[in-house]
Design a protein around this motif. Structure first.
Motif, mmCIF file in Angstrom:
data_model
loop_
_atom_site.group_PDB
_atom_site.id
_atom_site.type_symbol
_atom_site.label_atom_id
_atom_site.label_comp_id
_atom_site.label_asym_id
_atom_site.label_seq_id
_atom_site.Cartn_x
_atom_site.Cartn_y
_atom_site.Cartn_z
ATOM 1 N N THR A 166 0.813 -1.216 0.000
ATOM 2 C CA THR A 166 0.000 0.000 0.000
ATOM 3 C C THR A 166 0.849 1.270 0.000
ATOM 4 O O THR A 166 0.305 2.372 -0.154
ATOM 5 N N LEU A 167 2.170 1.144 0.152
ATOM 6 C CA LEU A 167 3.032 2.310 0.020
ATOM 7 C C LEU A 167 3.153 2.752 -1.439
ATOM 8 O O LEU A 167 3.638 3.848 -1.723
ATOM 9 N N ASN A 168 2.736 1.893 -2.361
ATOM 10 C CA ASN A 168 2.636 2.269 -3.769
ATOM 11 C C ASN A 168 1.195 2.061 -4.211
ATOM 12 O O ASN A 168 0.915 1.269 -5.125
ATOM 13 N N LEU A 169 0.295 2.767 -3.556
ATOM 14 C CA LEU A 169 -1.129 2.638 -3.853
ATOM 15 C C LEU A 169 -1.463 3.004 -5.299
ATOM 16 O O LEU A 169 -2.322 2.352 -5.916
ATOM 17 N N PRO A 170 -0.818 4.017 -5.901
ATOM 18 C CA PRO A 170 -1.139 4.335 -7.298
ATOM 19 C C PRO A 170 -0.977 3.152 -8.250
ATOM 20 O O PRO A 170 -1.796 2.970 -9.157
ATOM 21 N N LEU A 171 0.069 2.327 -8.057
ATOM 22 C CA LEU A 171 0.235 1.168 -8.929
ATOM 23 C C LEU A 171 -0.903 0.174 -8.720
ATOM 24 O O LEU A 171 -1.458 -0.368 -9.685
ATOM 25 N N MET A 172 -1.251 -0.096 -7.475
ATOM 26 C CA MET A 172 -2.353 -1.003 -7.199
ATOM 27 C C MET A 172 -3.621 -0.568 -7.932
ATOM 28 O O MET A 172 -4.268 -1.377 -8.614
ATOM 29 N N LEU A 173 -3.959 0.687 -7.816
ATOM 30 C CA LEU A 173 -5.197 1.183 -8.415
ATOM 31 C C LEU A 173 -5.126 1.157 -9.936
ATOM 32 O O LEU A 173 -6.112 0.835 -10.611
ATOM 33 N N GLU A 174 -3.953 1.472 -10.485
ATOM 34 C CA GLU A 174 -3.795 1.462 -11.933
ATOM 35 C C GLU A 174 -3.950 0.056 -12.489
ATOM 36 O O GLU A 174 -4.586 -0.154 -13.539
ATOM 37 N N VAL A 175 -3.367 -0.925 -11.812
ATOM 38 C CA VAL A 175 -3.486 -2.315 -12.259
ATOM 39 C C VAL A 175 -4.936 -2.784 -12.184
ATOM 40 O O VAL A 175 -5.440 -3.456 -13.103
ATOM 41 N N MET A 176 -5.634 -2.422 -11.130
ATOM 42 C CA MET A 176 -7.024 -2.851 -10.976
ATOM 43 C C MET A 176 -7.909 -2.232 -12.061
ATOM 44 O O MET A 176 -8.858 -2.873 -12.541
ATOM 45 N N ARG A 177 -7.604 -1.014 -12.448
ATOM 46 C CA ARG A 177 -8.377 -0.380 -13.526
ATOM 47 C C ARG A 177 -8.015 -0.969 -14.888
ATOM 48 O O ARG A 177 -8.894 -1.156 -15.738
ATOM 49 N N ARG A 178 -6.745 -1.258 -15.103
ATOM 50 C CA ARG A 178 -6.266 -1.706 -16.414
ATOM 51 C C ARG A 178 -6.677 -3.141 -16.718
ATOM 52 O O ARG A 178 -6.864 -3.512 -17.885
ATOM 53 N N PHE A 179 -6.840 -3.977 -15.685
ATOM 54 C CA PHE A 179 -7.160 -5.397 -15.882
ATOM 55 C C PHE A 179 -8.420 -5.760 -15.092
ATOM 56 O O PHE A 179 -8.371 -6.526 -14.122
ATOM 57 N N PRO A 180 -9.561 -5.241 -15.479
ATOM 58 C CA PRO A 180 -10.779 -5.435 -14.674
ATOM 59 C C PRO A 180 -11.261 -6.876 -14.596
ATOM 60 O O PRO A 180 -12.045 -7.216 -13.698
ATOM 61 N N ALA A 181 -10.821 -7.737 -15.513
ATOM 62 C CA ALA A 181 -11.282 -9.129 -15.490
ATOM 63 C C ALA A 181 -10.500 -9.999 -14.509
ATOM 64 O O ALA A 181 -10.931 -11.107 -14.186
ATOM 65 N N PHE A 182 -9.366 -9.510 -14.032
ATOM 66 C CA PHE A 182 -8.548 -10.306 -13.123
ATOM 67 C C PHE A 182 -9.160 -10.304 -11.716
ATOM 68 O O PHE A 182 -9.938 -9.416 -11.355
ATOM 69 N N ARG A 183 -8.771 -11.300 -10.927
ATOM 70 C CA ARG A 183 -9.071 -11.290 -9.493
ATOM 71 C C ARG A 183 -7.872 -10.701 -8.757
ATOM 72 O O ARG A 183 -6.735 -10.820 -9.209
ATOM 73 N N PHE A 184 -8.152 -10.104 -7.596
ATOM 74 C CA PHE A 184 -7.105 -9.384 -6.882
ATOM 75 C C PHE A 184 -7.073 -9.775 -5.405
ATOM 76 O O PHE A 184 -8.111 -9.962 -4.772
ATOM 77 N N GLN A 185 -5.848 -9.877 -4.903
ATOM 78 C CA GLN A 185 -5.605 -10.151 -3.491
ATOM 79 C C GLN A 185 -4.537 -9.174 -2.990
ATOM 80 O O GLN A 185 -3.645 -8.781 -3.736
ATOM 81 N N LEU A 186 -4.631 -8.802 -1.744
ATOM 82 C CA LEU A 186 -3.661 -7.894 -1.127
ATOM 83 C C LEU A 186 -3.062 -8.564 0.090
ATOM 84 O O LEU A 186 -3.804 -9.089 0.934
ATOM 85 N N GLN A 187 -1.732 -8.576 0.172
ATOM 86 C CA GLN A 187 -1.064 -9.006 1.400
ATOM 87 C C GLN A 187 -0.419 -7.788 2.021
ATOM 88 O O GLN A 187 0.457 -7.158 1.434
ATOM 89 N N THR A 188 -0.818 -7.448 3.249
ATOM 90 C CA THR A 188 -0.468 -6.174 3.846
ATOM 91 C C THR A 188 -0.235 -6.318 5.342
ATOM 92 O O THR A 188 -0.745 -7.251 5.973
ATOM 93 N N ASN A 189 0.524 -5.368 5.906
ATOM 94 C CA ASN A 189 0.649 -5.354 7.366
ATOM 95 C C ASN A 189 -0.537 -4.659 8.023
ATOM 96 O O ASN A 189 -0.645 -4.647 9.248
ATOM 97 N N GLY A 190 -1.414 -4.075 7.229
ATOM 98 C CA GLY A 190 -2.676 -3.531 7.731
ATOM 99 C C GLY A 190 -2.616 -2.129 8.290
ATOM 100 O O GLY A 190 -3.656 -1.536 8.567
ATOM 101 N N THR A 191 -1.427 -1.565 8.438
ATOM 102 C CA THR A 191 -1.320 -0.255 9.077
ATOM 103 C C THR A 191 -1.824 0.878 8.198
ATOM 104 O O THR A 191 -2.190 1.949 8.708
ATOM 105 N N LEU A 192 -1.845 0.665 6.878
ATOM 106 C CA LEU A 192 -2.273 1.711 5.946
ATOM 107 C C LEU A 192 -3.501 1.283 5.150
ATOM 108 O O LEU A 192 -3.863 1.935 4.168
ATOM 109 N N LEU A 193 -4.142 0.235 5.597
ATOM 110 C CA LEU A 193 -5.261 -0.321 4.843
ATOM 111 C C LEU A 193 -6.409 0.668 4.705
ATOM 112 O O LEU A 193 -7.156 0.639 3.717
#
Length: 396
Positions: free
Chosen positions: A93-120
């Motif tokens: 989540t320290l590179n949130l822009p990439l996460m959001l860009e990938v989710m927009r660019r590949f809407p048919a994919f499934r997504f999972q996040l592994q995080t320490n939860g502090t910035l969720l």
């Protein structure tokens, strides 16, 4: 993230040649897990972090490929595959822009996040709704978690989970590194209590020399109670991901053969691609420091079969657990047997294998086939079809 006691070898990245024509297909089967390390930077300093090995952690903080280069790589090498993207790090989540860009660019994919939860709580609601699963690193109770991660982290994470839980589209999984031998049944069970935000609990035995003295006996005592609790009810599943997977493999061994093409269940051998911020691709997130493990590059648009495969040096096929364990952690096996690290083998690999065999013996003691025959239809479906245990590191 994951854990290791590997020596601090300086990290070395290198260029490898693309595979030759006629080489083995780089992906085995119809599925791909595209694990994007959005950054190797992290806002915590967990004492057991494997990315601290080989000076990996913090070595790459800026992305060196762009979304269109990733799209070309996907179109070239992943076409027709069932793609599951996991955002990983560092702290992804320290590179949130990439996460959001990938989710927009590949809407048919499934997504999972592994995080320490502090910035969720910084992740926008629309993106939370698109996540099939969120793995939140937590190490047990408050004292153990804060001991590894820093004072106040446990409570901060739970506050954040309370904020985001209503917006999540998928499941929430407590991702436990079982490092402390004094971790209790009550601490793990509490993570699945009625008032807990978590849907599942996944644990991984720590890959470090923490099994001396009575450490194995203490873990076995906890495992006995967890397994007993798992089989105590047939109307609602006790959602411990490792036990669900092990019981499933015991009841339906053909599924393990089918889904992993007869290879190890540790997905590094078949369909897990770890893409570093540089664009370099490795099969295992704990082996990013080994040049010989490089298997591709997004910028160069090439991919070869994973070099991390079972070898004759690994004793797994002769083990009583192999039919349902399916090889467990390939990094551990590679280091302990292929590289011949005797200390690592005796202090880490063999104790973990002993615990896995013990789990299998305890599961058999509860007659899993008879339990399944009594189980409700929702329990049967969840045991067979839960996708979460297809997309965690290893079992367990």
């Amino acid at each position: 993230m994951t854990v290791s006691s590997l020596p601090a070898t300086p990290i070395r990245f290198h260029e490898s040649c693309p595979p030759k024509a006629g080489a083995e297909p780089p992906i085995v089967g119809a599925r791909v897990e595209l694990q994007l390390l959005t950054t190797l930077k992290c806002n915590l300093k967990c004492t057991y972090c494997s990315l601290g090995v080989g000076e990996v952690l913090g070595s790459q903080t800026e992305l060196e490929y762009d979304i269109e280069q990733l799209a070309v790589f996907v179109d070239t090498h992943l076409a027709g595959k069932d793609v599951y993207v996991t955002f990983y790090g560092g702290e992804p989540t320290l590179n949130l822009p990439l996460m959001l860009e990938v989710m927009r660019r590949f809407p048919a994919f499934r997504f999972q996040l592994q995080t320490n939860g502090t910035l969720l709580d910084d992740v926008p609601a629309w993106a939370l709704a698109r996540l099939s699963n969120v793995l939140v690193s937590i190490d047990g109770g408050e004292a153990i978690t804060d001991g590894y991660r820093g004072r106040g982290i446990y409570r901060q994470v739970l506050r954040n989970l309370a904020k985001v839980r209503p917006h999540l589209g998928g499941s929430l999984t407590a991702r436990v590194t079982w490092g402390n031998a004094d971790t209790t049944f009550e601490e793990l069970d509490q993570l699945l209590a009625a008032d807990s935000p978590f849907d599942y609990l996944y644990w991984q035995f720590v890959a470090d020399a923490m099994y001396g003295g009575d450490a194995i006996a203490k873990r076995k005592a906890v495992l006995v109670r967890l397994i007993e609790r798992f089989f105590a009810c047939t109307e609602r599943i006790y959602p411990l991901i490792p036990l669900m997977g092990i019981v499933r493999n015991k009841l339906f061994p053909a599924l393990a053969q089918e889904r992993y093409a007869g290879r190890t269940q540790c997905r590094v051998s078949t369909h897990l691609l770890n893409v570093m911020p540089s664009g370099e691709i490795y099969p295992c997130p704990d082996m990013l420091y080994l040049p010989q493990m490089k298997m591709g590059d997004v910028k160069g648009n090439w991919l070869r079969a994973s070099p991390l495969q079972a070898t004759a040096a690994m004793p797994c096929p002769d083990c009583e657990a192999y039919s349902w364990c399916r090889g467990n952690c390939m990094k551990n096996l590679y280091r302990g047997y292929e590289q011949g690290d005797a200390d690592y083998r005796t202090q880490v690999v063999e104790p973990i294998c002993e615990l896995l065999r013990f789990i299998g013996q305890e599961v058999d003691r509860h007659q899993p086939q008879a339990w399944f025959e009594r189980a409700s239809l929702p329990v049967r479906r969840q045991l067979r079809d839960c996708e979460v245990y297809e997309y965690v590191e290893i079992m367990p």
